[in-house]
Motif scaffolding. Structure first.
Motif, PDB file in Angstrom:
ATOM      1  N   VAL A 216       0.093  -3.557  -8.688  1.00 49.67           N
ATOM      2  CA  VAL A 216       0.578  -3.011  -7.404  1.00 49.67           C
ATOM      3  C   VAL A 216      -0.921  -2.582  -6.907  1.00 49.67           C
ATOM      4  O   VAL A 216      -0.990  -2.730  -5.599  1.00 49.67           O
TER       5      VAL A 216
ATOM      6  N   CYS B  45      -2.348  -5.442  -5.232  1.00 52.00           N
ATOM      7  CA  CYS B  45      -1.717  -5.707  -3.975  1.00 52.00           C
ATOM      8  C   CYS B  45      -2.289  -4.938  -2.873  1.00 52.00           C
ATOM      9  O   CYS B  45      -2.257  -5.287  -1.806  1.00 52.00           O
ATOM     10  N   ARG B  46      -2.147  -3.667  -3.131  1.00 49.32           N
ATOM     11  CA  ARG B  46      -2.384  -2.745  -2.241  1.00 49.32           C
ATOM     12  C   ARG B  46      -4.028  -3.140  -1.567  1.00 49.32           C
ATOM     13  O   ARG B  46      -4.173  -2.944  -0.323  1.00 49.32           O
TER      14      ARG B  46
ATOM     15  N   HIS C 165       6.832 -13.066  -5.509  1.00 53.70           N
ATOM     16  CA  HIS C 165       6.795 -11.655  -5.392  1.00 53.70           C
ATOM     17  C   HIS C 165       5.853 -10.943  -4.553  1.00 53.70           C
ATOM     18  O   HIS C 165       5.963 -10.066  -3.734  1.00 53.70           O
ATOM     19  N   GLU C 166       4.676 -11.117  -5.186  1.00 61.80           N
ATOM     20  CA  GLU C 166       3.387 -10.221  -4.860  1.00 61.80           C
ATOM     21  C   GLU C 166       2.965 -10.730  -3.421  1.00 61.80           C
ATOM     22  O   GLU C 166       2.360  -9.808  -2.724  1.00 61.80           O
TER      23      GLU C 166
ATOM     24  N   ARG D 134       5.103 -11.381  -0.918  1.00 65.58           N
ATOM     25  CA  ARG D 134       6.071 -10.532  -0.304  1.00 65.58           C
ATOM     26  C   ARG D 134       5.475  -9.136  -0.065  1.00 65.58           C
ATOM     27  O   ARG D 134       5.679  -8.337   0.789  1.00 65.58           O
ATOM     28  N   GLU D 135       5.223  -8.607  -1.401  1.00 67.78           N
ATOM     29  CA  GLU D 135       4.649  -6.960  -1.584  1.00 67.78           C
ATOM     30  C   GLU D 135       3.748  -6.878  -0.602  1.00 67.78           C
ATOM     31  O   GLU D 135       3.627  -5.710   0.058  1.00 67.78           O
TER      32      GLU D 135
ATOM     33  N   VAL E  93      13.413  -8.711   1.540  1.00 66.56           N
ATOM     34  CA  VAL E  93      13.069  -7.304   0.803  1.00 66.56           C
ATOM     35  C   VAL E  93      13.960  -7.242  -0.137  1.00 66.56           C
ATOM     36  O   VAL E  93      15.019  -6.477  -0.226  1.00 66.56           O
TER      37      VAL E  93
ATOM     38  N   ASP F 101      11.625  -2.565  -5.996  1.00 68.23           N
ATOM     39  CA  ASP F 101      10.229  -2.261  -5.671  1.00 68.23           C
ATOM     40  C   ASP F 101       9.683  -2.537  -4.183  1.00 68.23           C
ATOM     41  O   ASP F 101       9.022  -1.678  -3.498  1.00 68.23           O
ATOM     42  N   LEU F 102      10.256  -3.704  -3.791  1.00 67.62           N
ATOM     43  CA  LEU F 102      10.013  -3.941  -2.309  1.00 67.62           C
ATOM     44  C   LEU F 102      10.954  -3.124  -1.459  1.00 67.62           C
ATOM     45  O   LEU F 102      10.267  -2.655  -0.567  1.00 67.62           O
TER      46      LEU F 102
ATOM     47  N   GLY G  87       9.357   0.570  -1.593  1.00 72.74           N
ATOM     48  CA  GLY G  87       7.864   0.912  -1.214  1.00 72.74           C
ATOM     49  C   GLY G  87       7.729   0.675   0.492  1.00 72.74           C
ATOM     50  O   GLY G  87       6.730   0.840   0.907  1.00 72.74           O
ATOM     51  N   SER G  88       9.041   0.322   0.872  1.00 79.04           N
ATOM     52  CA  SER G  88       8.752   0.026   2.360  1.00 79.04           C
ATOM     53  C   SER G  88      10.023   0.572   3.242  1.00 79.04           C
ATOM     54  O   SER G  88       9.564   1.103   4.371  1.00 79.04           O
TER      55      SER G  88
END
Length: 260
Positions: free
Chosen positions: A69, A72-73, A96-97, A99-100, A133, A137-138, A141-142
């Motif tokens: 994460v 990714c940020r 996944h990452e 989309r994240e 989404v 976690d998706l 986090g959103s």
């Protein structure tokens, strides 16, 4: 950690708006290359088990690069201001990452938005891509930022429609969005949606509802206990355990034994 700035040249950063004129911004393909450079094969092998991607499991078919994460940020920060069509390409990725990162870009954009029009555009963009989404976690986090932030001063009927949805992620969005309101000591929707979801059959909803009830109690224990006194004997065990996690041991045991 690989120096992200060294991978591609710096980009101009803009507030995200569907009305902006975009030039020289990072593309989805470039963001994907940044993520690929951070891939960890060991984590890529572990994440499918952690996020339950096997046949019949909630994350069935999801694919992973093995990017954490924080990394990714970092990619999302580098991609700030990405053109909406490119964000959409990331959201439609099977990875996944990817989309994240797209969702982190949208969250950052929402936090930077300077008008209700911009926030409305971001909310509608998010809802159009809601099917992407599609893991806990998706959602977590959103949804509280984008959906919760947009609906703060608006009608919240959409949350109740999602709470009644057959889609697991829409139901989780419905309850997680209320975290935004709980932080402002507005518990009405959290408690009403918790009631709607009390008898849900999925563990991820049990955990989410229990978590939000605990957050209510962290701010107003009496409000949480009024809800519990009515519902705790019928709540799934996991939901109850999450809700009473921070109670004194004697009180916690009373709830678990049905004697509260």
């Amino acid at each position: 950690m690989t120096d992200l700035i060294a991978i591609i040249p710096p980009y101009r950063y803009f507030y995200f708006s569907m009305r902006k004129s975009f030039q020289n911004l990072m593309t989805a393909a470039q963001a994907k290359r940044l993520l690929k450079a951070q891939a960890d094969p060991e984590k890529a092998a572990f994440f499918p088990h952690f996020f339950k991607t096997g046949p019949g499991e909630y994350g069935e078919g999801d694919r992973f690069l093995g990017v954490t994460v924080p990394k990714c940020r970092a990619v999302a920060k580098q991609a700030r201001g990405m053109e909406p069509g490119e964000v959409s390409r990331l959201l439609n990725s099977p990875i996944h990452e990817e989309r994240e990162v797209a969702l982190f870009i949208l969250v950052d954009a929402f936090n930077r938005a300077t008008s209700d029009k911009q926030r409305s555009e971001l909310y509608r963009f998010y809802v159009r891509h809601l099917s992407r989404v599609n893991n806990w976690d998706l959602v977590d986090g959103s949804a509280p930022t984008i959906v919760g932030g947009y609906l703060e001063d608006k009608d919240r009927k959409q949350l109740y429609r999602w709470a009644k949805s057959s889609d697991l992620w829409e139901r989780r969005i419905a309850i997680l969005v209320t975290f935004r309101f709980i932080k402002q000591k507005d518990f009405k929707d959290a408690l009403a949606i918790a009631k709607l979801l009390r008898d849900d059959d999925h563990d991820l909803i049990h955990k989410a509802v229990g978590w939000m009830l605990r957050e209510v109690g962290n701010r107003d224990l009496a409000s949480e206990e009024r809800f519990l006194k009515t519902h705790y004997k019928k709540m799934p065990r996991t939901m109850l355990r999450y809700a009473i996690e921070k109670f004194p041991e004697q009180k916690r045991q009373a709830y678990l034994k049905g004697t509260a």
